[in-house]
Design an enzyme around this catalytic site. Structure first.
Site, PDB file in Angstrom:
ATOM      1  N   GLU A  56       0.801  -1.216   0.000  1.00  0.00           N
ATOM      2  CA  GLU A  56       0.000   0.000   0.000  1.00  0.00           C
ATOM      3  C   GLU A  56       0.842   1.278   0.000  1.00  0.00           C
ATOM      4  O   GLU A  56       0.835   2.039   0.986  1.00  0.00           O
ATOM      5  CB  GLU A  56      -0.956   0.007   1.209  1.00  0.00           C
ATOM      6  CG  GLU A  56      -1.907  -1.169   1.229  1.00  0.00           C
ATOM      7  CD  GLU A  56      -2.886  -1.138   2.396  1.00  0.00           C
ATOM      8  OE1 GLU A  56      -2.858  -0.190   3.188  1.00  0.00           O
ATOM      9  OE2 GLU A  56      -3.698  -2.070   2.520  1.00  0.00           O
ATOM     10  N   GLU A  92      -5.415  -8.573   0.685  1.00  0.00           N
ATOM     11  CA  GLU A  92      -6.084  -8.281   1.966  1.00  0.00           C
ATOM     12  C   GLU A  92      -7.562  -8.023   1.714  1.00  0.00           C
ATOM     13  O   GLU A  92      -7.919  -7.327   0.759  1.00  0.00           O
ATOM     14  CB  GLU A  92      -5.523  -7.017   2.643  1.00  0.00           C
ATOM     15  CG  GLU A  92      -4.168  -7.177   3.245  1.00  0.00           C
ATOM     16  CD  GLU A  92      -3.674  -5.895   3.930  1.00  0.00           C
ATOM     17  OE1 GLU A  92      -4.508  -5.075   4.378  1.00  0.00           O
ATOM     18  OE2 GLU A  92      -2.446  -5.730   3.992  1.00  0.00           O
TER      19      GLU A  92
HETATM   20  O1  IFM Z   1      -4.254  -3.199   9.188  1.00  0.00           O
HETATM   21  C1  IFM Z   1      -4.214  -2.659   7.905  1.00  0.00           C
HETATM   22  C2  IFM Z   1      -3.023  -3.209   7.147  1.00  0.00           C
HETATM   23  O2  IFM Z   1      -1.824  -2.968   7.800  1.00  0.00           O
HETATM   24  C3  IFM Z   1      -2.942  -2.574   5.779  1.00  0.00           C
HETATM   25  N1  IFM Z   1      -4.202  -2.665   5.088  1.00  0.00           N
HETATM   26  C4  IFM Z   1      -5.393  -2.289   5.784  1.00  0.00           C
HETATM   27  C5  IFM Z   1      -5.458  -2.979   7.141  1.00  0.00           C
HETATM   28  C6  IFM Z   1      -6.739  -2.569   7.884  1.00  0.00           C
HETATM   29  O3  IFM Z   1      -6.758  -1.207   8.097  1.00  0.00           O
END
Ligand code: IFM
Length: 443
Positions: free
Chosen positions: A166, A349
């Site tokens: 990210e 994710e």
């Molecule tokens: O916890 C975070 C993660 O570190 C990166 N993506 C989003 C998740 C939830 O906010």
């Protein structure tokens, strides 16, 4: 009843990151990261929480991986803590840090869990921040050195690598709004330079991983994308939602996937556009094996001629306040494939935060809301696959409740509950549901 059956080789996994679960911040020669520093500043993290203990995974990874095995997890995405490897950012290499990840990878393989490693999930060595951090092009060089060392040590066993997790968050939240470490609110020129350096680090990481590993590895970036769901499936609404996706994601994705910055956005920046060197875009756009997408929700719904419409204040939301919009995964996958011709997407994710509580006398935390969330979102992944879109895996965020950055421990994303006093782990019903899905290849 409809059955959602997934391909046999579909990868089912779960994900975590080093600072969010490891703790052990002073153990094994680790140096400080920007998150250690940021969390100490009053008012930056909810309740004054920090990652110094977190889930104490640093000391408990064996038992955690036993649990992963029991839950049928086939692939585990973790991140490597850069300051464990280079406590001073550059120069002195901490063998104890490398040894830790060596043991961690072996512990996964012993349980037949495929390790997938992220190189950068936001815990920049503080020593590099002191020399300018991501504002300074030298940090890209430091990242490349770190990537080379880690690749040469673990590349014989780790075959799936994620370069930067990210970049939008590290750039925008870290350097524009300042709600994440290092907590800066920079001028446009400076924070755009940060974004360029993060993309350069991705490119340098790809090169390092390919050059330092003896057998082939799969490498890609992880992007948290912005998506709007078409209000109807008319050609016009879909086209407008695709254009929204392109516009919102192009600054970071177009350099990586097409080797150029979006001309309209570049021109609009004028003198604030980042300084780039000859060859930068070639490095950034080296072919990758996949694109990782992190996605939790859509921004809303897009209507032709109207654009993105704001959601009602009473629209259903998770504990984080994020709207529950299950079709977001399908549309993100479809748009990224149609716009940039990506030939493999991994959902790196997806998940949700709810205020899960232990109930006396019950062996599991009852999190029906999470089960419902997962089921509905996975229907979108299934639709994408059934329409022939290339999606090869899904990593549920997250294995354990953990340190949720500026929210501290107040937001629980885990399929396994963690009591942050006793550190006891208790699987939630979602973990059992997910384990069953994996064993049956669908639901
Ligand atoms: O916890 C975070 C993660 O570190 C990166 N993506 C989003 C998740 C939830 O906010």
């Amino acid at each position: 009843m409809h059955r959602y059956q997934f391909p046999k080789n579909f990868v089912w996994g779960t994900a975590t990151s080093s600072y969010q679960i490891e703790g052990g911040v002073d153990a094994g020669g680790r140096g400080a990261s920007i998150w250690d520093t940021f969390a100490r500043i009053e008012g930056k993290v909810f309740n004054g929480d920090d990652g110094s203990v977190a889930c104490d995974h640093y000391h408990r990874y064996e038992e955690d991986f036993d649990l992963l095995g029991k839950l049928n997890i086939r692939a585990y995405r973790f991140s490597i803590s850069w300051p464990r490897i280079y406590p001073e950012g550059r120069g002195w290499l901490n063998q104890q840090g490398l040894d830790f990840y060596d043991r961690l990878v072996d512990a996964l393989l012993q349980r037949n869990i495929v390790p997938s490693a992220t190189l950068y999930h936001w815990d920049l060595p503080q020593a590099l921040e002191d020399r300018g951090g991501w504002r300074n092009r030298d940090t890209v060089k430091a990242f490349e050195e770190y990537a080379r060392i880690v690749a040469s040590r673990l590349g014989d066993r780790v075959k799936n690598w994620f370069t930067v997790n990210e970049p939008w968050c590290a750039w925008w939240l870290g350097h524009k709004t300042g709600v994440h470490a290092p907590g800066a609110q920079e001028a446009e020129k400076v924070h755009r330079q940060v974004s360029h350096h993060l993309l350069l680090a991705h490119g340098a990481g790809v090169l390092a991983l390919r050059e330092e590993t003896s057998s082939p590895v799969r490498v890609g970036l992880v992007h948290n994308c912005a998506v709007g769901i078409p209000f109807t499936e008319s050609d016009e609404d879909i086209a407008e939602s695709r254009e929204y996706f392109r516009r919102e994601n192009a600054w970071l994705l177009q350099p990586v996937l097409a080797g150029s910055y979006p001309q309209d956005q570049w021109d609009a920046l004028g003198a604030d556009a980042p300084d780039i060197h000859p060859g930068d875009l070639r490095l950034i756009s080296q072919p990758c094996d996949f694109l990782g997408l992190n996605l939790y929700n859509a921004h809303g719904f897009v209507r032709a001629g109207e654009g993105m419409r704001p959601l009602e204040s009473w629209f259903p939301r998770t504990d984080f306040g994020w709207p529950v919009t299950p079709e977001c995964l399908y549309w993100a996958i479809r748009h990224v494939v149609e716009i940039w011709d990506v030939n493999d997407v991994i959902v790196t994710e997806n998940g949700c935060a709810y205020p899960d509580e232990i109930t006396e006398g019950l062996p599991h935390v009852e999190d029906y809301a999470r089960v419902q969330y997962l089921r509905e979102h996975l229907k979108g992944v299934h639709r994408a696959i059934s329409e022939g879109l290339p999606v090869s895996g899904y990593y549920l965020w997250s294995f354990l409740d953990n340190f949720e950055w500026a929210e501290g421990y107040s937001k629980r994303f885990g399929m396994v509950h963690v009591d942050f006093e006793s550190l006891k782990r208790t699987p939630k019903l979602s973990a059992l549901w997910y384990a069953r899905l994996i064993s049956q290849g669908g639901f």
